[in-house]
Design a protein around this motif. Structure first.
Motif, PDB file in Angstrom:
ATOM      1  N   TYR A 229      79.916 -22.151  -2.445  1.00  0.00           N
ATOM      2  CA  TYR A 229      79.114 -22.613  -1.136  1.00  0.00           C
ATOM      3  C   TYR A 229      78.793 -24.036  -0.782  1.00  0.00           C
ATOM      4  O   TYR A 229      78.476 -25.441  -0.601  1.00  0.00           O
ATOM      5  CB  TYR A 229      78.450 -21.266  -0.807  1.00  0.00           C
TER       6      TYR A 229
ATOM      7  N   ASP B  27      65.624 -17.946  -9.333  1.00  0.00           N
ATOM      8  CA  ASP B  27      65.798 -17.140  -7.329  1.00  0.00           C
ATOM      9  C   ASP B  27      64.652 -18.080  -6.812  1.00  0.00           C
ATOM     10  O   ASP B  27      64.547 -17.827  -5.469  1.00  0.00           O
ATOM     11  CB  ASP B  27      66.091 -15.687  -7.850  1.00  0.00           C
TER      12      ASP B  27
ATOM     13  N   VAL C 217      71.046 -25.120  -8.483  1.00  0.00           N
ATOM     14  CA  VAL C 217      71.402 -24.796  -8.002  1.00  0.00           C
ATOM     15  C   VAL C 217      72.589 -23.227  -8.213  1.00  0.00           C
ATOM     16  O   VAL C 217      72.285 -22.270  -7.661  1.00  0.00           O
ATOM     17  CB  VAL C 217      72.508 -25.782  -6.212  1.00  0.00           C
ATOM     18  N   LEU C 218      73.511 -23.747  -9.581  1.00  0.00           N
ATOM     19  CA  LEU C 218      74.361 -22.875  -9.880  1.00  0.00           C
ATOM     20  C   LEU C 218      73.598 -21.247 -11.100  1.00  0.00           C
ATOM     21  O   LEU C 218      74.071 -21.046 -11.776  1.00  0.00           O
ATOM     22  CB  LEU C 218      75.711 -23.443 -10.095  1.00  0.00           C
TER      23      LEU C 218
ATOM     24  N   ASP D 263      64.877 -22.545  -3.430  1.00  0.00           N
ATOM     25  CA  ASP D 263      65.979 -22.619  -2.607  1.00  0.00           C
ATOM     26  C   ASP D 263      66.709 -24.274  -2.433  1.00  0.00           C
ATOM     27  O   ASP D 263      65.809 -25.097  -1.709  1.00  0.00           O
ATOM     28  CB  ASP D 263      65.515 -22.471  -1.295  1.00  0.00           C
TER      29      ASP D 263
ATOM     30  N   ASP E  60      71.816 -19.059 -12.061  1.00  0.00           N
ATOM     31  CA  ASP E  60      72.217 -17.115 -11.136  1.00  0.00           C
ATOM     32  C   ASP E  60      70.252 -17.372 -11.557  1.00  0.00           C
ATOM     33  O   ASP E  60      69.782 -16.126 -10.751  1.00  0.00           O
ATOM     34  CB  ASP E  60      72.530 -16.746 -12.170  1.00  0.00           C
TER      35      ASP E  60
ATOM     36  N   TRP F  20      79.923 -17.255  -5.609  1.00  0.00           N
ATOM     37  CA  TRP F  20      79.988 -17.486  -4.021  1.00  0.00           C
ATOM     38  C   TRP F  20      78.750 -18.768  -4.185  1.00  0.00           C
ATOM     39  O   TRP F  20      78.691 -20.373  -3.432  1.00  0.00           O
ATOM     40  CB  TRP F  20      78.987 -16.258  -3.441  1.00  0.00           C
ATOM     41  N   ALA F  21      78.474 -18.945  -5.228  1.00  0.00           N
ATOM     42  CA  ALA F  21      77.092 -20.238  -5.244  1.00  0.00           C
ATOM     43  C   ALA F  21      77.921 -21.319  -5.162  1.00  0.00           C
ATOM     44  O   ALA F  21      77.559 -22.484  -5.317  1.00  0.00           O
ATOM     45  CB  ALA F  21      75.724 -20.079  -6.121  1.00  0.00           C
TER      46      ALA F  21
END
Length: 560
Positions: free
Chosen positions: A308, A268, A262-263, A271, A265, A304-305
């Motif tokens: 979140y 992409d 998930v982290l 999801d 970068d 941000w990730a």
């Protein structure tokens, strides 16, 4: 007759596609080729921006449905290409029954022929097609390897399906090749699910994770404008989730993989929602995932990730204090974060703490001219609900003194009227705006806020007194609009000055505004009993601007 034969008509096609797509489909009738009628469907090729494959399913009295591999069709729409094929079918309606009968005969003949073949003959036929069709060969190799539990071959086949290099002719996958690659990725997802179903869920977990890694690394070099690769990758992620549910992998290792993915970068394409894995992770896995997320946020506080993910995990555990502590680490200078904390506390039934945080936000942001209005509203609403309406007035007063805006003036007026103290508050507020007007001779966005406040109060006479030497054109026009009957001479002077300034601008909006000014001037002349004077003025203006045909048309429409 056509509707009876094929089960639909032009009206059905228009209803399915919409008028716009239906009309466009008419232009593609000559682009339809390779029409093939089956027992319950029709397939064809339509040559447009690209070559698109279309299939219409004919359901007799139930109508028709369509599929096309164009971008619009892949979003589930009955596109112009489907319309073109449907219209072509209608044009050939008389031949449809014969073609359907022929299709049934072909199908029956094929079935009978295959049934009559010996085992050796069937194997020979299959080998012939395997030699000619690479995709078929790979699918069957994958099935064979899975059937004999040859996990090495299964892995090689799945990774081969995921491998983007055969499609990357120039170092990346172009738009035209994305759908082909997506089909292979979807095939890999199906193979992973088959592994799980065959009792090989542990192996499916590992292969799915490797596939997701490869997809993540490749996705940045794919033109996936239609999202087809993303959809196929989502199927791989779903296969991983399904396999984890069966295999029950080590919860700590799964947590580490999820957080890392998930982290990442560079990933992409999928999801992933870690909370979907709650059953597989169990309490210890969720706790480990939260620990890892907090550590990641500590290493990169601005991520941000990371923030979140940490916030989601804390919310999932229902740890309000931890959530407040997380938000408190990065308080917004305009009060938005204070409000967020207050709302979380209130949702948890901790209203007193919620109000305390909101009040803290007002205090810490007191020097800011602009503050999140929702925070101010939050505090004032709760003051009123708890019988502290006077405190709400004080908050609105403080914000007005700092902001000096019409919006703040209105909010102060509303709060003060609720406790019957507006007369006193209004005098003080107008004195503040009067001082601003003397010092600034206007505000950043036009005339003084004082005039807008007076107009908003309906105090037109006082507004005229200020407007004589301070108002901008917007405010003067507003005053004139409110005073056509009570002060027609003053209003007329405003309209005529504004008409002179409005002669130069062109365009529909400018012309419409000029017409409205003239209508106002006409009303003033009527109130003064000087309509003849206006008629002469208007005639001269039309003569002066007669070359502007659009303006003349707009004036005619307004009977000017």
């Amino acid at each position: 007759m056509a509707r009876k034969v094929v089960g639909f008509g032009e009206g059905d096609l228009r209803a399915l596609a919409g008028t716009r797509s239906f009309e466009r489909g008419l232009g593609y009738l000559d682009a339809v080729s390779g029409l093939e009628v089956g027992e319950g469907s029709v397939t064809a090729v339509v040559h447009g921006t690209d070559v698109y494959e279309v299939e219409l399913t004919l359901d007799g009295d139930e109508g028709v449905s369509g599929w096309c591999d164009c971008p619009h069709g892949q979003e589930g729409n009955f596109c112009k290409h489907c319309v073109a094929v449907g219209l072509t079918v209608l044009r050939r309606a008389k031949t449809i029954p014969h073609q359907r009968a022929t299709a049934r005969a072909r199908g029956s003949g094929l079935e009978a022929w295959l049934s009559a073949l010996s085992r050796d003959e069937l194997q020979g036929l299959l080998r012939e097609h395997i030699a000619e069709d690479r995709e078929l060969r790979r699918r069957l190799e994958l099935r064979a390897a899975a059937a004999r539990s040859d996990l090495g071959t299964v892995r090689d086949r799945i990774i081969a399906l995921i491998d983007p290099r055969p499609f990357a002719r120039y170092g990346y996958i172009e738009y035209a090749d994305a759908s082909g690659y997506a089909r292979q990725v979807a095939e890999a997802a199906s193979a992973l699910r088959a592994l799980t179903a065959d009792g090989q869920a542990v192996q499916a977990v590992g292969l799915a994770e490797e596939s997701i890694r490869v997809l993540g690394e490749a996705y940045g070099e794919i033109d996936d404008s239609d999202g087809v690769v993303g959809e196929a990758a989502a199927a791989v992620a779903e296969a991983h989730l399904e396999a984890c549910g069966v295999a029950r992998p080590d919860s700590a290792r799964l947590a580490e993989w999820l957080v890392g993915t998930v982290l990442d970068d560079s990933n992409d394409v999928t999801d992933l929602d870690p909370l979907d894995y709650a059953d597989s992770l169990g309490p210890s896995g969720l706790a480990r995932m939260r620990q890892l997320a907090v550590e990641a946020l500590r290493r990169r506080p601005s991520g941000w990730a990371e923030r979140y993910l940490t916030e989601r995990l804390i919310k999932a555990e229902g740890d309000v204090d931890a959530l407040v502590a997380l938000h408190a680490q990065d308080l917004d200078p305009f009060g938005a974060t204070h409000l967020l904390i207050a709302e979380e506390l209130e949702s948890a039934g901790r209203g007193d703490e919620a109000l305390a945080w909101a009040e803290r936000g007002l205090w810490e942001c007191a020097a800011e001219r602009y503050i999140d209005g929702r925070l101010v509203d939050y505090v004032c609403v709760r003051y009123v609900k708890t019988g502290r309406a006077a405190d709400a007035v004080a908050v609105r007063r403080d914000r007005f003194r700092l902001e000096r805006s019409l919006a703040a003036y209105r909010q102060l007026r509303s709060a003060a009227r609720a406790v019957d103290c507006w007369e006193v508050e209004r005098a003080a507020a107008l004195a503040t705006l009067e001082e601003d007007a003397r010092c600034e001779h206007g505000c950043r966005y036009g005339g003084p806020v004082l005039i807008d406040a007076l107009l908003d109060d309906g105090d037109v006479d006082a507004a005229w007194g200020e407007a004589s030497f301070r108002a901008d054109d917007r405010q003067r026009e507003r005053l004139a609009d409110l005073s056509r009957e009570t002060r027609p001479a003053e209003a007329l002077g405003v309209y005529l000055r504004l008409v002179e300034r409005s002669k130069e601008p062109t365009g529909d909006r400018a012309y419409e505004h000029l017409a409205q000014l003239l209508l106002g001037a006409r009303d003033c002349h009527r109130a003064l009993g000087t309509e003849e004077v206006f008629g002469v003025y208007l005639a001269g203006l039309r003569t002066e601007l007669k070359r502007r045909r659009k303006l003349m048309s707009i004036l005619d429409r307004h009977s000017l």
